[in-house]
Structures are given as structure tokens and as C-alpha cells.
Design an enzyme around this catalytic site. Structure first.
Site, mmCIF file in Angstrom:
data_model
loop_
_atom_site.group_PDB
_atom_site.id
_atom_site.type_symbol
_atom_site.label_atom_id
_atom_site.label_comp_id
_atom_site.label_asym_id
_atom_site.label_seq_id
_atom_site.Cartn_x
_atom_site.Cartn_y
_atom_site.Cartn_z
ATOM 1 N N GLY A 179 13.743 -18.462 -10.242
ATOM 2 C CA GLY A 179 14.105 -19.434 -9.225
ATOM 3 C C GLY A 179 15.444 -19.173 -8.544
ATOM 4 O O GLY A 179 15.989 -20.073 -7.937
ATOM 5 N N GLY A 180 15.944 -17.953 -8.660
ATOM 6 C CA GLY A 180 17.140 -17.589 -7.891
ATOM 7 C C GLY A 180 18.471 -17.823 -8.577
ATOM 8 O O GLY A 180 19.504 -17.401 -8.082
ATOM 9 N N LYS A 239 11.979 -24.676 -2.697
ATOM 10 C CA LYS A 239 10.853 -24.731 -1.775
ATOM 11 C C LYS A 239 10.866 -26.063 -1.036
ATOM 12 O O LYS A 239 11.153 -27.097 -1.651
ATOM 13 C CB LYS A 239 9.536 -24.604 -2.549
ATOM 14 C CG LYS A 239 9.371 -23.240 -3.202
ATOM 15 C CD LYS A 239 8.204 -23.200 -4.146
ATOM 16 C CE LYS A 239 8.181 -21.849 -4.855
ATOM 17 N NZ LYS A 239 7.220 -21.817 -5.971
ATOM 18 N N GLU A 253 3.838 -15.316 -9.226
ATOM 19 C CA GLU A 253 4.546 -15.162 -7.951
ATOM 20 C C GLU A 253 4.591 -13.686 -7.548
ATOM 21 O O GLU A 253 4.846 -12.822 -8.386
ATOM 22 C CB GLU A 253 5.999 -15.641 -8.078
ATOM 23 C CG GLU A 253 6.164 -17.107 -8.389
ATOM 24 C CD GLU A 253 7.626 -17.540 -8.366
ATOM 25 O OE1 GLU A 253 7.859 -18.748 -8.481
ATOM 26 O OE2 GLU A 253 8.528 -16.679 -8.231
ATOM 27 N N ASN A 285 5.135 -18.508 -13.558
ATOM 28 C CA ASN A 285 5.528 -19.871 -13.914
ATOM 29 C C ASN A 285 4.483 -20.415 -14.868
ATOM 30 O O ASN A 285 3.311 -20.533 -14.515
ATOM 31 C CB ASN A 285 5.629 -20.745 -12.668
ATOM 32 C CG ASN A 285 6.662 -20.198 -11.703
ATOM 33 O OD1 ASN A 285 7.776 -19.885 -12.107
ATOM 34 N ND2 ASN A 285 6.298 -20.051 -10.457
ATOM 35 N N ARG A 311 3.551 -23.242 -16.028
ATOM 36 C CA ARG A 311 3.438 -24.702 -15.937
ATOM 37 C C ARG A 311 2.569 -25.071 -14.733
ATOM 38 O O ARG A 311 2.241 -24.205 -13.921
ATOM 39 C CB ARG A 311 4.834 -25.292 -15.713
ATOM 40 C CG ARG A 311 5.452 -24.777 -14.407
ATOM 41 C CD ARG A 311 6.723 -25.484 -13.999
ATOM 42 N NE ARG A 311 7.135 -25.092 -12.658
ATOM 43 C CZ ARG A 311 7.856 -24.027 -12.358
ATOM 44 N NH1 ARG A 311 8.267 -23.211 -13.315
ATOM 45 N NH2 ARG A 311 8.169 -23.749 -11.103
HETATM 46 C C1 MV4 Z 1 13.809 -10.913 -4.680
HETATM 47 C C2 MV4 Z 1 13.972 -10.857 -3.277
HETATM 48 C C3 MV4 Z 1 13.984 -9.612 -2.694
HETATM 49 N N1 MV4 Z 1 13.868 -8.499 -3.455
HETATM 50 N N2 MV4 Z 1 13.676 -9.786 -5.384
HETATM 51 C C4 MV4 Z 1 14.523 -15.613 -5.171
HETATM 52 C C5 MV4 Z 1 14.028 -16.527 -6.234
HETATM 53 C C6 MV4 Z 1 13.553 -15.658 -7.346
HETATM 54 N N3 MV4 Z 1 12.344 -16.186 -7.897
HETATM 55 C C7 MV4 Z 1 13.347 -14.323 -6.736
HETATM 56 N N4 MV4 Z 1 13.933 -14.346 -5.434
HETATM 57 C C8 MV4 Z 1 13.933 -13.234 -4.668
HETATM 58 N N5 MV4 Z 1 13.780 -12.063 -5.327
HETATM 59 C C9 MV4 Z 1 13.720 -8.619 -4.777
HETATM 60 N N6 MV4 Z 1 13.617 -7.503 -5.501
HETATM 61 C C10 MV4 Z 1 14.098 -12.049 -2.573
HETATM 62 C C11 MV4 Z 1 14.101 -13.241 -3.268
HETATM 63 C C12 MV4 Z 1 14.278 -14.414 -2.462
HETATM 64 C C13 MV4 Z 1 13.285 -15.365 -2.334
HETATM 65 C C14 MV4 Z 1 12.076 -15.252 -3.001
HETATM 66 C C15 MV4 Z 1 11.096 -16.203 -2.869
HETATM 67 C C16 MV4 Z 1 11.314 -17.284 -2.026
HETATM 68 C C17 MV4 Z 1 12.510 -17.436 -1.359
HETATM 69 C C18 MV4 Z 1 13.502 -16.479 -1.510
HETATM 70 C C19 MV4 Z 1 14.695 -16.644 -0.812
HETATM 71 C C20 MV4 Z 1 15.669 -15.694 -0.948
HETATM 72 C C21 MV4 Z 1 15.459 -14.591 -1.784
#
Ligand code: MV4
Length: 504
Positions: free
Chosen positions: A165-166, A238, A276, A291, A293
Site C-alpha cells: 500500500g505504498g 484508492k 494486484e 491482499n 482479505r
Molecule cells: C510500483 C510502482 C512502479 N514501479 N512498483 C504503490 C503502492 C504499492 N502497492 C505499490 N505501488 C507502486 N509500486 C514499481 N516497481 C508504482 C506504484 C504506485 C502505485 C501503484 C498502484 C496504485 C497507485 C500507485 C501510485 C503511485 C505509485
């Protein structure tokens, strides 16, 4: 069966609804500030489990188990958040002889480690973003860190092994910034998750976020569903989800769904879960995380597949076999979209807006579903996530679903707290959103580009407000000397609406 719901708010209400339909008695739990909450009223029984801070109530495994014992509940539904992805809780439930309405504790543990989950995906033959296969050792030297970074390539992302989740994520553009990024990511991960391990992934520049909902029964059957697209996020939260994705055609859908099912099988997964993926601009997709859940956005899948995921969670937990046609699960019937309504003020940088809800009238009517968690007279507390409802709209096409959502957002009334409704009324009219031209970086860039412009301008005033605005406007005209005073031409939507009304 009798189910204790170890959660609160809209998801507790959602689970209670499913239990009612299945004729299963329910037990709600509540903290001090939730004494008058909707889920407490809706359940057959309710047990007080402690003070308002989650650590002292909704996160207290001992009190939840005591509540189950005291009420004779024989199953526990964790909802999402709180203890939903806590393997210790899942195990404690089964050790106490309770049915945990969720995956096995071992699957939660396995997928909770992001490098462990990557290893499962690799073993299942599913593409992962190029990166490090094992967590970076805690005593890795600067040289070793630099060598690993060069192997992965730049720009790269430093991610927490225990993350998701970042949280605890760092983007590193060039080698000279790597050692420092690793240091801060480690300390952030250490304090957020109690585990400072990190790993690297090559950063994709503008991916879309595509996820596959799936169900697994105890007999090895995994059913993947039509994808959800969740690229519309604000600071890793989200805000809008939809199904199907405009970026996925039937062939790609089948490939992603097959990949998701392979990962779930390899993890020994049962019950509801979501895989995801990041979808790159060139059409390649990569496993990101799982996830373990039921997710907030599960209703959009329910709308386009006519399945009830919470019913299935309960039936699977009771040992039933899945009897869903896999082709039907992968064929969307129409389109669905969800907006998460928060008690936040979009005009103040989405600052939480807790407080007394004096009145609330959810939207209804054709194609609209309100998954609400709040009743009038309830005080939205400061202690938890401030989501007060999810609004879901469906239609034969994406355009119809969006038109219904806009209608429903205008219909929705909340008095007492600010909400994100005006923000959605703006976003759902943005040309790039309407055209499906977006990726995970879209919303944060869009919000940065419109700094300071009020969202309230975009929410249409209701009849009464228009009448008041018209009267005020007529008054201003009557008392002004015709020059219009110091009021600017044009003005707010209210002024314009009032003027139009006065001109009738
Ligand atoms: C990333 C990415 C780009 N490249 N991984 C953000 C939440 C986490 N679950 C993973 N995330 C990301 N991983 C790589 N290798 C970009 C994101 C990302 C993102 C992912 C899903 C939904 C929104 C996002 C917003 C910013 C960055």
C-alpha cells in the site's frame, strides 16, 4: 453458525447484511465512541470491547475472543483493515475452535512478506517487476547495496518487505541517492511494521493498477473474476475503482486471470483474496502483491458478475464447494464504478472532517448501491479511517454507470460534516477520466495542477438552496445601485444559479 464481526463501520454493516440473507445470527463489537454506531444497531447482539483507540479495542485479540465465547459465536469475520491480515489473529481464532472467515494463517504469513510473495509468483511462472529476489541483509555494506542497485537498474524503488500500500516506499532516480534512500526506508519500515527489511524493484514510470479478485475453496478450486482498475488514487489511497478496465481486452483478461489463479494456487490460498498487478504502457503486466482479505472495492466485482462475495466467503468457510461458472466470472455484465465517500474536506487538502452527522440521505434509485456505515446522530470519530460510505453505480456501459454516479452524487445529502462528494462531482467530469486516459500518477498530478480551486463550485445546489440564492441575489440587486457593487462578474455556481432563477 453465528458470526462475530471483528470490525466496524460500513464493512461491518455489509457483512451483517450478508448474514441476514443467509439467516446467520450476528454479533457486533464496539469501542467507546462507537456505542451508537450503525453496525451496533444492525447486528443481533453487540459487545463492548474497550476504549476508542483501536489498539485498546478493535485490535485486541483477547477481547474479541472473549466476546465470541460470551455470545456463543462460532465464526469470526475480520472485514478489512484492523486484524484482517494478521496471521496471529487468524491462528488465535482457529486455536479457540472458531471458524475464521478468511484465508489460512499460513497464506496470510506467506503473502505478508512481499519478497515471499514475489518468490511464490516466480515459482508459479508469473512475471514480477525486475528486482531483488531476497531482502537486502541488515548488515549489507554500501558496496553491496550499490552492486544490487546497478543489477536492478534505475530508476528503482526501495520497498519494505513487510509493507504494501505504498508505506515505506522510496523512489531512487540515480545511484548516488541509493544508500541514503535505503537508510530512510529501513528506519521508516522499522517503525511502521517492526521489520526494517527492504528490497528493490525497477520502477515502472506510468503503470495502471489492475487487480484480480478471486475465491478459493477448500478443495483446490480457484475462481478468478473480471479485473478491477484502481489507478485513481490519491497518495496511495484508492478513491475511485471500476470494473472492467478500459485497458484490458478479453484476451489480456484471461492471461491476467490465469496468472492470478496460478499465484493463489501456489500459495495454498482459500477464501476471498486479490492479486494486484501493474500494467505497463506496452501491455505487459507484473505481479505486485496479494491482499489476503475482502477489499473495500469488492462491490464493483459483485455488480458486474452478479455474485455475492461475502456469501461465498461464509459458504467457503463452512466447507462448501465453489459452484461458479468460471467463464461467467470472467465476463463482465455491464460496467460498475465506486466512489469512496470520506468525511474529509476536499477544499482543505482532504483534511479529516470528524463530527456529528446531523442528517444523511443516501442516494438510491436505478443502478445505485449505497454501502453506508453511518446513521444520523452518529459522531464520526477521530480514531479511525474517515470513510463514511461507498457509493457504487452500475450500468450497461461505462458512460451509463458514470451518468448514474453523477446523478447519485448530486442526490446524496450529508449535513454536519464535510465530504468528498464535491471532489467526485469534479473528477467525474474531467475529460481524461471520461476518456479512460489515466494511470497511477494521474490524480496526484491533476490535483497538483489545480491548486486552490474550490471543489464546491462543482456541486450543484439543491432546489432549496437555489431558491435562497435567488432571493439573496434579488435582494442584492434591489439594494445595489446597478453597478453590481464590488461583487465580481460571473461568481460562484450559487450566484449563477440564483441569477438564472431570478431571471425566470
Ligand atoms: C510500483 C510502482 C512502479 N514501479 N512498483 C504503490 C503502492 C504499492 N502497492 C505499490 N505501488 C507502486 N509500486 C514499481 N516497481 C508504482 C506504484 C504506485 C502505485 C501503484 C498502484 C496504485 C497507485 C500507485 C501510485 C503511485 C505509485
Amino acid at each position: 453458525m453465528k458470526i462475530l464481526i471483528a470490525n466496524r463501520g460500513e464493512i461491518a454493516v455489509r457483512v451483517i447484511r450478508a448474514c441476514r440473507e443467509l439467516d446467520i445470527p450476528t454479533v457486533a463489537v464496539y469501542s467507546d465512541c462507537d456505542r451508537g454506531a450503525r453496525h451496533v444497531r444492525d447486528a443481533d447482539q453487540a459487545v463492548h470491547i474497550g476504549p476508542s483507540p483501536a489498539r485498546e479495542s478493535y485490535l485486541r485479540i483477547d477481547r474479541l475472543l472473549d466476546a465470541a465465547k460470551a455470545t456463543g459465536a462460532d465464526a469470526v469475520h475480520p472485514g478489512y483493515g484492523f486484524l484482517a491480515e494478521n496471521a496471529t489473529f487468524a491462528r488465535a481464532c482457529t486455536d479457540a475452535g472458531l471458524i475464521f472467515v478468511g484465508p489460512p494463517a499460513a497464506a496470510i504469513t506467506l503473502m505478508g512478506s512481499k519478497t515471499g510473495a514475489r518468490a511464490v509468483a516466480i515459482r508459479a511462472g508469473v512475471p514480477v517487476v525486475p528486482g531483488t529476489d531476497a531482502p537486502l541483509g541488515p548488515r549489507a555494506t554500501d558496496d553491496e547495496i550499490a552492486r544490487e542497485g546497478a543489477r536492478v537498474g534505475y530508476p528503482l524503488m526501495v520497498k519494505a518487505v513487510a509493507g504494501g500500500g505504498g508505506k515505506g516506499m522510496r523512489v531512487v532516480e540515480s545511484p548516488d541517492a541509493l544508500v541514503n534512500a535505503v537508510r530512510t526506508a529501513r528506519s521508516e519500515a522499522g517503525s511502521a511494521f517492526g521489520d526494517s527489511a527492504v528490497y528493490f524493484e525497477r520502477r515502472l514510470s506510468r503503470p495502471r493498477h489492475i487487480e484480480i479478485q478471486l475465491l478459493g475453496d477448500r478443495y483446490g478450486t480457484i475462481v478468478p473474476f473480471v479485473e478491477r482498475e484502481c489507478s485513481i488514487q490519491r497518495r496511495h489511497q484508492k478513491v475511485v475503482e471500476e470494473s472492467p478496465s478500459l485497458a484490458v481486452d478479453p484476451h489480456l483478461r484471461r492471461r491476467i486471470a490465469d496468472a492470478a489463479a496460478s499465484v493463489a494456487s501456489a500459495a495454498g490460498y482459500t477464501n476471498a483474496g486479490t492479486i494486484e498487478f501493474l500494467l505497463d504502457e506496452d501491455g505487459s503486466f507484473y505481479f505486485l502483491e496479494m491482499n489476503t482479505r475482502l477489499q473495500v472495492e469488492h462491490p464493483v466485482t459483485e455488480i458486474v458478475t452478479s455474485q455475492d462475495l461475502v456469501h461465498w466467503q461464509i459458504r467457503i468457510a463452512r466447507g462448501e464447494r465453489l459452484s461458479i461458472d468460471p467463464d461467467q466470472a470472467l465476463t463482465p455484465d455491464g460496467h460498475a464504478i465506486e466512489c469512496r465517500i470520506y468525511a474529509e474536506d476536499p477544499d482543505e487538502g482532504f483534511m479529516p472532517s470528524p463530527g456529528l452527522v446531523r442528517a444523511i440521505r443516501p442516494a438510491a434509485g436505478p443502478g445505485v448501491r449505497d454501502d453506508g456505515g453511518v446513521i444520523p446522530g452518529y459522531t464520526v470519530p477521530i480514531f479511525y479511517d474517515s470513510m463514511i460510505a461507498k457509493l457504487i453505480a452500475g450500468g450497461a456501459s461505462r458512460g451509463e454507470a458514470i451518468a448514474r454516479m453523477l446523478r447519485a452524487l448530486r442526490e446524496y445529502e450529508v449535513l454536519g460534516v464535510r465530504t468528498t462528494i464535491p471532489f467526485f462531482l469534479w473528477l467525474l467530469r474531467e475529460p481524461d477520466f471520461l476518456a479512460g486516459r489515466f494511470d497511477t500518477t494521474y490524480l496526484d498530478r491533476l490535483l497538483a495542477s489545480r491548486r486552490g480551486v474550490s471543489f464546491s463550485e462543482f456541486s450543484e445546489a439543491d432546489e432549496e438552496t437555489i431558491a435562497i440564492a435567488a432571493a439573496l441575489d434579488a435582494m442584492f440587486r434591489a439594494f445595489s445601485n446597478g453597478s453590481g457593487g464590488s461583487r465580481p462578474a460571473g461568481g460562484s455556481a450559487w450566484t449563477i444559479a440564483g441569477r438564472q432563477e431570478a431571471l425566470r
